[in-house]
Motif scaffolding. Structure first.
Motif, PDB file in Angstrom:
ATOM      1  N   LYS A  17      14.531  59.898 117.417  1.00 32.15           N
ATOM      2  CA  LYS A  17      15.748  59.112 117.191  1.00 32.15           C
ATOM      3  C   LYS A  17      15.354  57.709 116.726  1.00 32.15           C
ATOM      4  O   LYS A  17      14.406  57.112 117.245  1.00 32.15           O
ATOM      5  CB  LYS A  17      16.551  59.043 118.494  1.00 32.15           C
ATOM      6  N   ILE A  66      20.404  62.620 108.646  1.00 31.10           N
ATOM      7  CA  ILE A  66      19.608  63.439 109.556  1.00 31.10           C
ATOM      8  C   ILE A  66      18.638  64.243 108.712  1.00 31.10           C
ATOM      9  O   ILE A  66      19.051  64.970 107.800  1.00 31.10           O
ATOM     10  CB  ILE A  66      20.497  64.382 110.388  1.00 31.10           C
ATOM     11  N   GLU A  80      23.956  64.456 119.429  1.00 28.73           N
ATOM     12  CA  GLU A  80      24.477  63.083 119.432  1.00 28.73           C
ATOM     13  C   GLU A  80      24.529  62.519 118.007  1.00 28.73           C
ATOM     14  O   GLU A  80      25.542  61.944 117.592  1.00 28.73           O
ATOM     15  CB  GLU A  80      23.599  62.203 120.319  1.00 28.73           C
ATOM     16  N   CYS A  81      23.438  62.704 117.242  1.00 23.65           N
ATOM     17  CA  CYS A  81      23.385  62.144 115.891  1.00 23.65           C
ATOM     18  C   CYS A  81      24.340  62.848 114.932  1.00 23.65           C
ATOM     19  O   CYS A  81      24.884  62.226 114.018  1.00 23.65           O
ATOM     20  CB  CYS A  81      21.954  62.215 115.352  1.00 23.65           C
ATOM     21  N   GLN A 119      27.833  61.370 114.653  1.00 23.12           N
ATOM     22  CA  GLN A 119      28.018  60.037 114.082  1.00 23.12           C
ATOM     23  C   GLN A 119      28.820  60.130 112.787  1.00 23.12           C
ATOM     24  O   GLN A 119      28.722  61.106 112.051  1.00 23.12           O
ATOM     25  CB  GLN A 119      26.659  59.386 113.798  1.00 23.12           C
ATOM     26  N   LEU A 146      19.371  58.318 111.028  1.00 30.17           N
ATOM     27  CA  LEU A 146      19.776  58.453 112.424  1.00 30.17           C
ATOM     28  C   LEU A 146      18.658  59.111 113.247  1.00 30.17           C
ATOM     29  O   LEU A 146      18.372  58.678 114.352  1.00 30.17           O
ATOM     30  CB  LEU A 146      21.042  59.305 112.529  1.00 30.17           C
ATOM     31  N   MET A 147      18.069  60.154 112.691  1.00 21.21           N
ATOM     32  CA  MET A 147      17.000  60.862 113.391  1.00 21.21           C
ATOM     33  C   MET A 147      16.191  61.693 112.388  1.00 21.21           C
ATOM     34  O   MET A 147      16.663  61.994 111.294  1.00 21.21           O
ATOM     35  CB  MET A 147      17.556  61.797 114.476  1.00 21.21           C
TER      36      MET A 147
END
Length: 572
Positions: free
Chosen positions: A513, A323, A314-315, A318, A448-449
């Motif tokens: 996350k 990350i 998911e990240c 983006q 983001l994570m």
């Protein structure tokens, strides 16, 4: 009337109800068309496995079975039967008492093979049963010239020159070293060390000088193993040989050096990354083996559990942000980032990386090698990369404030930034960024994570064995939510895994996350434990929890997870 060999085998299989009449007729029809041994055809059709066939033959013919992986066969016994004969008949001698020779066979009904062995050796031949695969592995183990034999052979033909080097105990001049490294024995031993590392599927080879000896160790599946070791007197020549291959300065013995070279092994090319470190007893070599044929760049096949994999995918979709993947050296961080790059790569996106050094050369991706000695640091490279209109940037490692500052600014100005950090867990990375001087509002705006990764060894599927999980152990591991009976697996060891019980490694990762709640805690400069508790309440699975999921699935052992992860504190 005496039954034929085929009829004997057919009777054994049908009487033991291993095959149905239809299955047997199918195999016999294939044998009629293509020829070959009936037993091999049955195994290839998966109508019977080798172990079932062996046990049925053993029971019916009253021939004892044997586990060859547990045996230590004497060299003088092995020499009784030549390698080409053992390979042709798929048998191997295991012991000799008087004029009786015991031979392990996979096909006890092949009387022609046994007659030939009797005629060749002049011994009375007794048979024991093993599978064809075990016999092949044992032939390979005992007949192939191993590292120790190569080294002994080289030393035997070179002893005078070796002793002369030992007595001097002085640094050899460049001319003498160049003469030594071009001699056949040094070339042969160096090539043997490299080939042994590739054969063992090692990630690293360490060549280390000690006081009066040297040692060679191979890192296989994350753990070091001892290898056959040349004498200390050859150490300097081997180091120089590898320096020449890596295009390093052979006259420099006081400063660390880094280089790389490539070798071709049969049809594949393997890269070696070389690090030379001066020590009190000489130069220590660390060779990282980068084998592209074993590189798996697919996020879905890294072995991650469902929750962290969903967060990572998911990240990575983006348009901008950062990350971070953290963990110790050699835990697969760069491979994970490469996999993410391949996952998001497309012709519409401009991907650029800056690494020190470049581990693998990837098609379609612009890769820059950092060179701090001339001022091309991560920070300087990033400044230039930002003028190259990138969409996605990968930074090999965040080491200082300058690098993290530019990386965060790149993430804030419309780029997706991937990088690594040396911390132990995901919440700790956020605290580490703050300690490096990054303002909390910049962390929350850019990240983001954060993922924390480890590699664990995979149990050999051929020999792993189950054992029940007691209620006490289940409670101690925090698995009481599993009401059903659980079974874990442990390693046993077989020829397929070289009696280690493990084959290969798999990744486990905790993915944190950056949610609104986590952002709020970062802005409050909350301690690491508070961030971790909040993340777990929102669904983050820790490294230990991801590892235990692998244990429950039978992918790895409990001991392996306890080795690489720490216990989780109860959620406050």
């Amino acid at each position: 009337m005496v039954k034929s060999l085929k009829e004997q085998l057919v009777n054994i299989l049908t009487e033991n109800k291993i095959l149905t009449a239809e299955e047997l007729n199918r195999a016999l029809e294939i044998q009629k068309q293509k020829g070959g041994r009936l037993s091999n055809i049955l195994v290839s059709l998966k109508l019977v496995n080798e172990k079932e066939l062996m046990l049925a033959l053993s029971k019916s013919l009253h021939i004892p079975p044997i586990n060859l992986s547990k045996l230590n066969i004497k060299p003088e016994v092995i020499k009784i039967i030549p390698e080409n004969v053992a390979t042709h008949y798929q048998l191997i001698p295991i012991s000799k008492i008087g004029d009786n020779l015991t031979v392990a066979v996979s096909d006890p009904l092949n009387i022609f093979a046994l007659d030939d062995i009797r005629a060749l050796t002049n011994y009375k031949v007794k048979t024991v049963l093993s599978t064809e695969e075990e016999i092949k592995e044992t032939i390979k183990r005992y007949y192939s010239q191993d590292a120790g034999e190569i080294i002994k052979d080289v030393i035997k033909h070179r002893e005078a020159k070796v002793e002369m080097v030992t007595e001097e105990k002085e640094e050899l001049d460049t001319k003498t070293l160049l003469e030594m490294i071009n001699e056949a024995p040094i070339v042969k031993i160096t090539n043997m060390l490299l080939n042994e590392g590739i054969r063992r599927q090692a990630s690293d080879i360490l060549i280390e000088p000690l006081d009066k000896t040297m040692q060679v160790r191979y890192r296989v599946d994350g753990l070091l193993q001892m290898g056959e070791t040349p004498p200390k007197s050859m150490h300097e020549a081997i180091v120089t040989r590898i320096k020449v291959m890596s295009k390093l300065n052979i006259a420099e013995h006081r400063l660390p050096q880094d280089g790389r070279f490539k070798v071709k092994l049969e049809t594949k090319e393997v890269d070696f990354r070389v690090s030379v470190l001066p020590s009190s007893y000489g130069e220590k070599l660390a060779l990282r083996i980068l084998d592209k044929s074993t590189l798996l760049l697919d996020v879905g096949k890294l072995g991650f559990e469902e929750q962290p994999l969903e967060v990572l995918q998911e990240c990575s979709q983006q348009p901008h942000g950062m990350i971070l993947i953290c963990g110790p050296t050699g835990c697969g961080k760069t491979t994970t980032l490469y996999s993410v790059l391949k996952y998001v790569d497309s012709v519409e996106k401009n991907l650029v990386t800056v690494e020190d050094p470049i581990e693998y050369e990837l098609d379609g991706i612009n890769q820059v090698a950092a060179f701090p000695e001339i001022g091309l640091t991560f920070a300087a490279s990033l400044r230039s990369i930002l003028r190259q209109d990138p969409d996605i940037i990968m930074v090999g490692e965040i080491r200082d404030y300058d690098t993290v500052d530019i990386a965060i600014k790149a993430a804030l100005t419309g780029h997706l930034v991937l990088s690594t950090l040396h911390t132990t867990d995901a919440p700790g990375s956020l605290v580490r960024l703050a300690n490096m001087g990054v303002e909390p509002f910049l962390i929350t705006a850019s990240c983001l994570m954060v993922g924390a990764q480890r590699l664990v060894r995979v149990l050999c599927p051929a020999c792993k064995e189950p054992y029940p999980v007691t209620p006490v152990l289940k409670e101690k591991l925090g698995l009481t939510q599993h009401k059903e009976a659980l079974a874990f697996y442990r390693p046993r060891g077989c020829p397929k895994c070289n009696n280690r019980g493990y084959r290969g490694r798999i990744g486990i990762i905790e993915a944190l996350k950056i949610t609104p709640k986590i952002r709020e805690l970062i802005l409050q400069k909350a301690p690491e434990v508070k961030i971790k508790n909040a993340a777990r309440r929102e669904g983050m699975r820790t490294l230990r929890e991801n590892g235990l999921a692998k244990v429950i699935k039978g992918a790895t052992s409990l001991e392996e997870i306890l080795r690489v992860t720490v216990p989780d504190e109860p959620i406050a």
